[in-house]
Design an enzyme around this catalytic site. Structure first.
Site, mmCIF file in Angstrom:
data_model
loop_
_atom_site.group_PDB
_atom_site.id
_atom_site.type_symbol
_atom_site.label_atom_id
_atom_site.label_comp_id
_atom_site.label_asym_id
_atom_site.label_seq_id
_atom_site.Cartn_x
_atom_site.Cartn_y
_atom_site.Cartn_z
ATOM 1 N N CYS B 255 0.829 -1.211 0.000
ATOM 2 C CA CYS B 255 0.000 0.000 0.000
ATOM 3 C C CYS B 255 0.863 1.262 0.000
ATOM 4 O O CYS B 255 1.572 1.515 -0.954
ATOM 5 C CB CYS B 255 -0.963 -0.030 1.183
ATOM 6 S SG CYS B 255 -2.330 1.121 0.973
ATOM 7 N N ASN B 297 -7.456 -0.457 0.254
ATOM 8 C CA ASN B 297 -7.681 0.744 1.035
ATOM 9 C C ASN B 297 -6.644 1.785 0.664
ATOM 10 O O ASN B 297 -5.612 1.897 1.316
ATOM 11 C CB ASN B 297 -7.593 0.429 2.533
ATOM 12 C CG ASN B 297 -7.658 1.705 3.354
ATOM 13 O OD1 ASN B 297 -8.132 2.734 2.878
ATOM 14 N ND2 ASN B 297 -7.156 1.630 4.574
ATOM 15 N N HIS B 340 -3.928 -5.221 -0.140
ATOM 16 C CA HIS B 340 -3.591 -5.737 1.191
ATOM 17 C C HIS B 340 -3.609 -7.259 1.277
ATOM 18 O O HIS B 340 -4.612 -7.840 1.680
ATOM 19 C CB HIS B 340 -4.536 -5.135 2.234
ATOM 20 C CG HIS B 340 -4.300 -3.680 2.454
ATOM 21 N ND1 HIS B 340 -3.461 -3.199 3.434
ATOM 22 C CD2 HIS B 340 -4.760 -2.599 1.783
ATOM 23 C CE1 HIS B 340 -3.420 -1.883 3.370
ATOM 24 N NE2 HIS B 340 -4.210 -1.484 2.380
ATOM 25 N N GLU B 342 -2.431 -9.032 3.437
ATOM 26 C CA GLU B 342 -2.640 -9.475 4.827
ATOM 27 C C GLU B 342 -4.139 -9.526 5.155
ATOM 28 O O GLU B 342 -4.516 -9.957 6.256
ATOM 29 C CB GLU B 342 -1.924 -8.542 5.796
ATOM 30 C CG GLU B 342 -2.642 -7.234 6.128
ATOM 31 C CD GLU B 342 -2.520 -6.183 5.033
ATOM 32 O OE1 GLU B 342 -1.957 -6.505 3.967
ATOM 33 O OE2 GLU B 342 -3.020 -5.050 5.226
#
Ligand SMILES: Nc1ncnc2c1ncn2[C@@H]1O[C@H](COP(=O)(O)OP(=O)(O)O)[C@@H](O)[C@H]1O
Ligand SMILES: Nc1ncnc2c1ncn2[C@@H]1O[C@H](COP(=O)(O)OP(=O)(O)O)[C@@H](O)[C@H]1O
Ligand SMILES: [Mg+2]
Ligand SMILES: [Mg+2]
Lengths: 1092, 365
Positions: B255, B297, B340, B342
């Site tokens: 990100c 995001n 992302h 994760e």
């Protein structure tokens, strides 16, 4: 990977008749598949025995076979068509099982037909419950403990080991047929052996019970590049133990943390990969222990399903359509999302509303059946509702169900304490209202949850509604506008309907509606767009809510609104969806904007690309009027959706809605018995003598006047509810009682029952001046068996020309008298050359699709055009063609799903679906219809005959024929005597209980291949024969209750013996219909000019 | 109590307060995830943003002790249609409204969040304010407009750790863990650390401004560049540090980490109209051709064209809008993704990237 170019011709297998567990959702998926594949330039061959479907419309596939879906017949079609591939995943369990057998018996290999969209091994792994479980354990997933049994002894051993309660599940059955929860050892033997019978391979799984756990479903898709996406998650409100098809379900899952949800997602991906479903959609069911989150896998359906249809409607993601494209080689990222146009299909839809599905039941038609819900599906239809909150969706759904409730309203039950607890823990169709009652009398949420095992989240939401209801000011209607505005806004956000508020405020729906609108509170519409507004949406698929922004925009095109049929139920099903879709197509041809309103997620009408606009809304006065206010349509069609929209006609009309077609006044004249009687007399036509009784004495009086047998029924009740043929005064009194209860003390109608009469169904279309007969259908069974349940044949095969002309004349003059514009259906009873009018329905009827398919004339389309003002004279396609072949409609009954229910047919409709048999030879057409309906006529074996006195003479000749054909005959005492004395050699079978083996033993021992049991009228002889009927149903032995039926069956068996089945597409039977006639083309042009 | 959402362009929504009282400014953005509100609330990348959830029913499964991405709520404000007062899940220990009140976060419910979302989609992310009580909405609009906003502002400084620390260190790690990773904390999500730890990494988390020289002295097997809030271009010191690390040690960025890496490589970043925030974005792995469903995001994004002048190649692409989702510079042992892997919340399709980082470290060990 792009489209495969090694295949050109694809065979799609439909799902056949509508049965419990397999309904319109497969018409929706099949229709999507046909469209998608044709769009891709493939030649599509379709087989489906169900004439009521949209997919069997001759324009949907290149060649359409309305033939029985059996391996034998499908092989014939394959031999004739030589398709390159077969797509078996669109036709539910029927399609899948048929394809499996064709694979197993080498047919696919022999004709080198590729199985696409599914892989044989994968299907086996998924469908065989034990193999499936082993696979799950292998990839480290948890499943309920279980073992397989192939006979009763094995079953007992396993049961002892697992303990009670336990679950029995036959392999390879649909809707859980033959399965069940066994609470006590005492029930085990019976249920286990029934299960073994039901399984195609006599295999049952005996399984640890996880009743009361939370039940979830994930709809998943995979493509040939191994991309996997989850389309939708569904949470069942009713926990494990109630079949998902019978459960109230909600999308998306509400009470899972992301961690828990992602675990389920990972599991689903692992499952679809391990099972090996290479392309297409699957449905995976999970059970989760609410106490600790333990997750077990319940099952996987490696095909599109009821849930995938629901998921498609709930998200706007057309699973079946894309599954079809994946099957021919595309990958998800190569397919565009129709709704956003810019983004690919390789994503996971996200939604910004709450969706609820509520099942619809019809236990009232099977009073003897067990009304408790279990792991075997019993519902006959469903409604879906979309709201911005669960509360709003729930209330919308409950009013959309059309069971007389206008929301989560209070209906007192006489239930407390232990009794109430039982009704909460042993769910029935009305449990949600029992919960409402429990909340009303102050039972705590915690207690309700303990008894129902329903998640507290749902019950708390329900409690919010009850609490809000308590705060409603009694004087709302007289409050200042500002305060009213606040109140209505909150009430509407909670999903309260005007009708519901009216009940609470002791006012009228219309008054509340007015007050609400005056207070400035009206519905807005939001889009279903697959992406929660992240991208612009181009498909006008709307639902209503009460918020600040309205996304619906009115175009200035001429527009016509079509009201759909709502949830399926016995008596109102897919036939009406066919008519609504056809209307929509007709309007498109004429250049109108078509606006569809319906609440049934299974249907084609609620596919967002069927009409120009789709409003997914309940069919109530309020919800429809809100749309009328939004769209200001130029016309509204109420004739095509069955009784549902018809019942709204008057109110809509009074509210100024522009209803087109036959006037509301005429609709009422046909509906109201009094006015109807006057009309028939005025026209000098015949109808059975009749009278209206308000007391038992009246009833007896009338019966004596017109003479027994009589037909008793409550007024204002449909589908022949509580309708009985009565032969004596004793029966009369009991039936009148029931009729008065059902009809809420409105007068009871008593008609002379025309015994042994031929019933005829007529469909006609009229433009106000001219009337054209669409078809005259002669019933096989005599009058007295509901038109929806009896088989019928087109063209009539025994009626004289005079009778037919008389029927035409009568139909014409009734159409004229009612100045019908659109469709008209009349039922006649013919007795000794008199034509009696039984009923007139100035609307689309159940038989319209059958006639249209049989004859190749798009009657529903024609009617829709007529309703917009086009004249029949301008529609050259509107001709009742002469047929040089026969089409037989047979109905399909749900008795196997309702053990204990009496299978005797009567004036109350009980069938869920229908099939069509078509052939040059009447016998073969009939035999096909039987084969398609699952009553396979035997080619050899033993036939049992038991016929009432008055008719024994008529059976002799038939019996002779049968034994000439080489059948062994056995018969009940009386019948046997007559047969023997007339030189038919027949074996006598003792009455039940009067010596062994009696008929029941023979049936159980599978020694009987066909039963012809024509019982006398009157309760006694019918109850006597009940055990035979039940045994036959259980054993799946064809069972005939009328001489006419027997006669037809015999001609069928004769033809079978002579020639056997041959297949032909309906396009071949009738020259390609449905091409837009020149004149309507011109019309289109001129109208286009006018408005564009 | 009444509550308002006011935007710099004068748009006003009114609802009711269901969190703490008061007012709070931030950039108003929407997240389309159906689940994971607790992870969103605690994700430092949302610092200085007011998040509206497009799914209307939020809080259904409550708040639990484990599903957190940092030690506190990071958003400036929260906007929902209906906040659940009676959560149901065996893990739940608190209701969403209580959690927000306790953490002093303003939350407005009863908002037509779809209307708000459509507005943001059309005009783009806006400066806004959430406020409770009887306040004058017009005033609120002024305040929203007056706020500095995100562009050109270093927000990382507000969320990064004060001093270096070892993540969930147990005594044995120093000897047992096969890998030693230095993780730059630009607002790092805990799940990144949890995963690296599970894969056998001993992790030293260092502040955003930690000098590259000192990092190199640590002789780690690799350096991780974390996610974080705001405008990457404003975090100049981080860019400078990364330049010094390039080629000297395996680098993996997520990100903001990818944006900083790109800037360090000489690329450019720009602000997306309304960003990507959700759990359903299709990303194509250009090497394998397979599609991953990803958690996203970010409001800023790497300018693809600007990369052509650098040594970086694009490895992942967003199929919705074809923006850059991943880059790699094999010769410099550096790679990164914009989304992302994760998850937390979101799908687990991209976990392989962490293994990729591990094997890269193995090779250079
Ligand atoms: N082990 C079990 N314990 C309790 N209920 C079960 C169990 N297995 C299935 N059920 C219930 O029975 C229903 C039907 O089972 P399922 O495996 O889905 O068969 P079908 O093929 O009819 O869908 C499920 O929806 C679930 O509610
Ligand atoms: N007078 C009658 N004599 C014989 N059979 C009748 C008579 N009236 C009705 N029936 C039988 O009852 C069935 C249902 O009656 P109908 O008036 O059509 O009710 P519904 O509105 O349910 O269609 C008919 O299809 C017919 O078989
Ligand atoms: Mg199931
Ligand atoms: Mg009828």
């Amino acid at each position: 990977m792009p489209k495969r170019n090694d295949i050109h011709r694809i065979l799609i297998i439909g799902s056949g008749p509508i049965v419990i567990g397999q309904a319109c959702e497969f018409d929706y998926s099949g229709t999507q598949a046909c469209k998608a594949l044709k769009e891709e330039g493939f030649e599509v061959i379709l087989v489906n025995s169900n004439p009521a479907t949209i997919m069997t419309d001759p324009t949907m596939a290149d060649r359409t076979y309305i033939e029985p879906i059996t391996p034998e017949i499908v092989e014939k079609i394959i031999a004739r068509e030589r398709p390159d591939a077969i797509l078996p995943t669109m036709g539910g369990q029927t399609g899948l099982n048929t394809a499996m057998e064709l694979f197993e018996n080498g047919v696919l290999a022999r004709y080198s037909v590729a199985l696409i969209g599914a892989d044989y091994k994968a299907i086996c792994k998924a469908e065989n419950r034990s193999e499936f479980k082993e696979t799950m354990l292998k990839i480290g997933l948890d499943v309920p403990k279980s073992a397989l049994a192939y006979n009763i002894d094995e079953a007992w051993a396993i049961a002892k080991d697992i303990g009670f309660p336990l679950i029995i599940r036959p392999s390879h059955t649909l809707g859980g047929t033959g399965g069940g929860i066994v609470y006590a050892e005492s029930d085990f033997e019976r249920m286990a052996s029934y299960g073994l019978q039901c399984s195609r391979i006599n295999e049952i799984l005996i399984e640890e019970s996880v009743i009361g756990w939370k039940e979830y479903e994930l709809e998943i898709m995979r493509d040939s590049a191994d991309n996997v996406v989850i389309i939708c998650s569904i949470e069942n409100l009713d926990p494990m133990g109630v079949h998902t098809g019978d459960s109230i379900t909600v999308a998306p899952a509400q009470t899972l943390t992301d961690r828990q949800y992602q675990y389920m997602r990972d599991a689903s991906a692992a499952i679809i990969r391990e099972i090996g479903v290479e392309t297409g959609g699957s449905n995976i069911q999970f059970a989760v222990n609410p106490a600790n989150g333990r997750m077990t896998v319940i099952e996987m359906n490696p095909r599109v399903s009821r849930s995938s249809a629901l998921a498609s409607k709930a998200t706007g993601f057309p699973i079946a359509k894309f599954a079809a494209k994946l099957a021919v080689g595309y990958t998800l990222d190569e397919i565009k999302n129709d709704i956003t146009r810019v983004t690919p299909a390789s994503f996971e839809p996200t939604i910004d509303y709450c969706v609820i599905k509520i099942p619809r039941f019809t236990f009232e038609k099977f009073p003897e059946a067990d009304p408790t819900l279990g792991i075997q599906m019993k519902s006959v239809g469903e409604t879906m509702a979309i709201g911005r909150t669960f509360k709003e969706a729930l209330q919308k759904g409950l009013r959309g169900l059309e069971t007389g409730k206008c929301g989560f309203e209070y209906a007192p039950f006489d239930l407390q304490g232990a009794e109430l607890e039982v009704r909460l823990s042993k769910p029935r169709a009305d449990r949600i209202f029992v919960i409402r009652h429990a909340l009303e009398i102050g039972m705590s949420v915690a207690d309700i949850c303990t008894h129902t095992k329903i998640d507290p989240w749902f019950i708390n939401n329900m409690k919010d509604l009850v609490d809000f209801e308590k705060t409603i000011p009694a004087d709302t209607l007289s409050l200042p506008k500002a305060i009213q505005n606040d109140f209505y806004t909150t009430a509407k956000k909670h999903g309260f309907s005007d009708a519901h508020l009216a009940k609470i405020l002791k006012s009228s729906e219309v008054a509340v509606r007015k007050s609400r609108i005056d207070a400035g509170v009206s519905a807005v519409y939001k889009l279903v767009d697959t992406c929660a507004a992240e991208f612009e949406a181009y498909t006008p698929y709307y639902y209503s809510t009460y918020e600040t922004e309205n996304e619906a925009s009115r175009t200035d095109r001429k527009k016509i609104m079509i009201l759909g049929g709502g949830p399926n139920r016995i008596g109102q099903g897919i036939e009406f969806d066919y008519c609504c879709c056809q209307a929509s197509f007709a309007l498109e041809e004429l250049g109108y904007e078509s606006i569809m309103v319906n609440s049934n997620p299974e249907t084609v009408s609620t596919d967002y690309d069927t009409s120009d606009k789709l409003y997914f809304e309940p069919l109530t006065f309020e919800d429809v009027m809100n749309i009328v206010d939004q769209e200001k349509p130029d016309g509204i069609i109420v004739q095509f959706g069955g009784q549902t929209p018809l019942n709204l006609a008057r109110k809509l009309y009074d509210a100024g809605a522009p209803i087109i077609g036959t006037s509301v006044k005429s609709l009422e004249r046909a509906g109201d018995r009094g006015e109807f009687f006057q009309m028939i007399t005025k026209l000098g036509l015949h109808q059975p003598q009749n009278g209206m009784a308000t007391t038992k004495d009246d009833a007896v009086g009338i019966a004596r006047r017109i003479g027994f047998p009589v037909l008793v029924r409550p007024s204002f009740v449909l589908g022949g509810r509580a309708m009985h043929i009565v032969y004596d005064e004793v029966d009369l009194l009991t039936c009148v009682d029931e009729a008065m209860i059902v009809g809420e003390n409105r007068p009871v109608l008593i008609d002379k029952f025309i015994a042994d009469a031929i019933e005829v169904d007529v469909d006609a279309v009229s433009d106000g001046t001219d009337t054209t007969i669409c078809g005259i259908m002669e019933h096989i069974e005599e009058a007295g068996i509901h038109s929806g349940d009896s088989a019928c044949v087109l063209p009539p095969h025994t009626l004289s020309d005079d009778i037919i002309n008389e029927i035409r004349r009568t139909t014409m003059c009734i159409a004229k008298e009612l100045s019908v514009v659109g469709l008209l259906n009349i039922q006649y009873a013919i007795k000794e050359d008199t034509v009696y009018v039984l009923e007139v329905n100035p609307r689309a009827s159940r038989t319209v699709p059958f006639v249209s398919k049989a004859m190749g004339v798009p009657w529903a389309k024609i009617a829709a055009k007529v309703m917009t003002g086009v004249k029949l004279a301008d529609l050259p396609e509107a001709v009742c063609r002469d047929m040089d072949y026969f089409a037989v409609k047979e109905s399909v009954l749900p008795f196997s799903k309702f053990p204990g229910a009496d299978t005797m047919l009567g004036p109350e409709m009980k069938s869920t679906g229908e099939v069509m048999g078509i052939d040059r030879d009447f016998g073969l057409a009939f035999a096909k219809s039987q084969e398609a309906a699952g009553n396979i006529l035997p080619r050899t074996g033993t036939i049992f005959l038991s016929v009432k006195n008055s008719m024994r003479r008529n059976i002799i000749f038939m019996a002779k024929k049968m034994s000439d054909m080489g059948f062994r005959i056995c018969a009940s005492e009386g019948t046997c005597k007559v047969l023997r004395s007339n030189g038919v050699n027949a074996k006598m079978v003792p009455k039940i209980g009067e010596g062994k083996p009696d008929i029941i033993d023979l049936i159980k021992a599978n020694d009987i291949n066909l039963i012809i049991n024509v019982a006398g009228g009157g309760k006694k002889s019918q109850t006597d024969s009940k055990p035979i009927r039940s045994a036959a149903v259980l054993q799946g032995i064809p069972y005939i209750t009328t001489l006419e039926g027997a006669q037809a069956a015999i001609s069928g068996m004769e033809s079978l013996e002579k020639t056997g089945f041959a297949v032909r597409s309906i396009q071949e039977y009738c020259a390609q219909p449905d091409t837009v006639s020149a004149t309507s083309k011109q019309l289109l042009e001129t109208r286009k000019k006018m408005w564009e | 109590m009444k509550g308002y959402v006011a935007l710099e362009d004068g748009t006003i929504f009114s609802g009711t307060s269901c969190g703490a009282e008061g007012e709070s400014v931030g950039e108003v953005v929407f997240n389309t995830g159906l689940t994971g509100y607790q992870e969103v609330l605690t994700d430092p990348s949302y610092s200085s943003q007011i998040v509206t959830m497009t799914y209307p029913l939020i809080g259904n499964y409550g708040i639990n002790p484990t599903d957190v991405e940092s030690d506190k709520i990071q958003v400036s404000g929260f906007i929902v249609k209906e906040a659940c007062k009676y959560p149901s899940n065996f893990t739940s220990t608190q209701t969403l409204p209580d959690y927000l009140k306790q953490s002093g976060i303003v939350c407005i419910e009863g908002i037509d969040t779809r209307a708000l979302t459509r507005h943001l989609r059309v005009v783009g992310a806006l400066k806004g304010i959430v406020a409770t009580g009887d306040v004058d909405p017009k005033e609120l609009v002024k305040k929203a407009a007056a706020w500095t906003g995100l562009v050109g502002v270093d927000i990382v400084a507000n969320v990064t750790c004060a001093k270096p620390y070892y993540f969930e260190e147990n005594p044995a790690d120093a000897t047992n863990c096969p890998y030693f990773v230095v993780a730059y904390d630009f607002g790092i999500k805990l799940n990144i650390l949890r995963i690296l730890k599970k894969l056998g990494c001993r992790i030293l988390v260092v502040p955003a401004s930690y000098p590259a020289e000192k990092v190199l002295e640590l002789k780690s097997h690799g350096v991780f560049l974390s996610n974080g809030p705001g405008d990457p271009a404003a975090v100049t010191y981080a860019i400078e540090n990364i330049k010094k690390l390039l080629g000297k040690t395996p680098l993996f960025g997520i990100c903001l980490g990818q944006q900083l890496l790109s800037l360090a490589l000489g690329g450019k970043t720009y602000k997306l109209k309304f960003g990507h925030r959700g759990l359903n974005h299709p990303v194509k792995n250009l090497a394998t051709g397979s599609v991953e469903i990803t958690t996203q995001n970010h409001g800023f994004c790497v300018d693809l064209d600007s990369l052509s002048s650098t040594s970086a190649t694009i490895t992942h692409m967003n199929l919705n809008d074809t923006t850059c989702e991943g880059i790699a510079v094999p010769e410099l042992k550096a790679f990164s993704v914009q989304y992302h892997p994760e998850a937390a919340p979101g799908p687990h399709d991209s976990g392989y990237l962490f293994e990729q980082f591990i094997s890269m470290m193995t090779k250079t060990k």
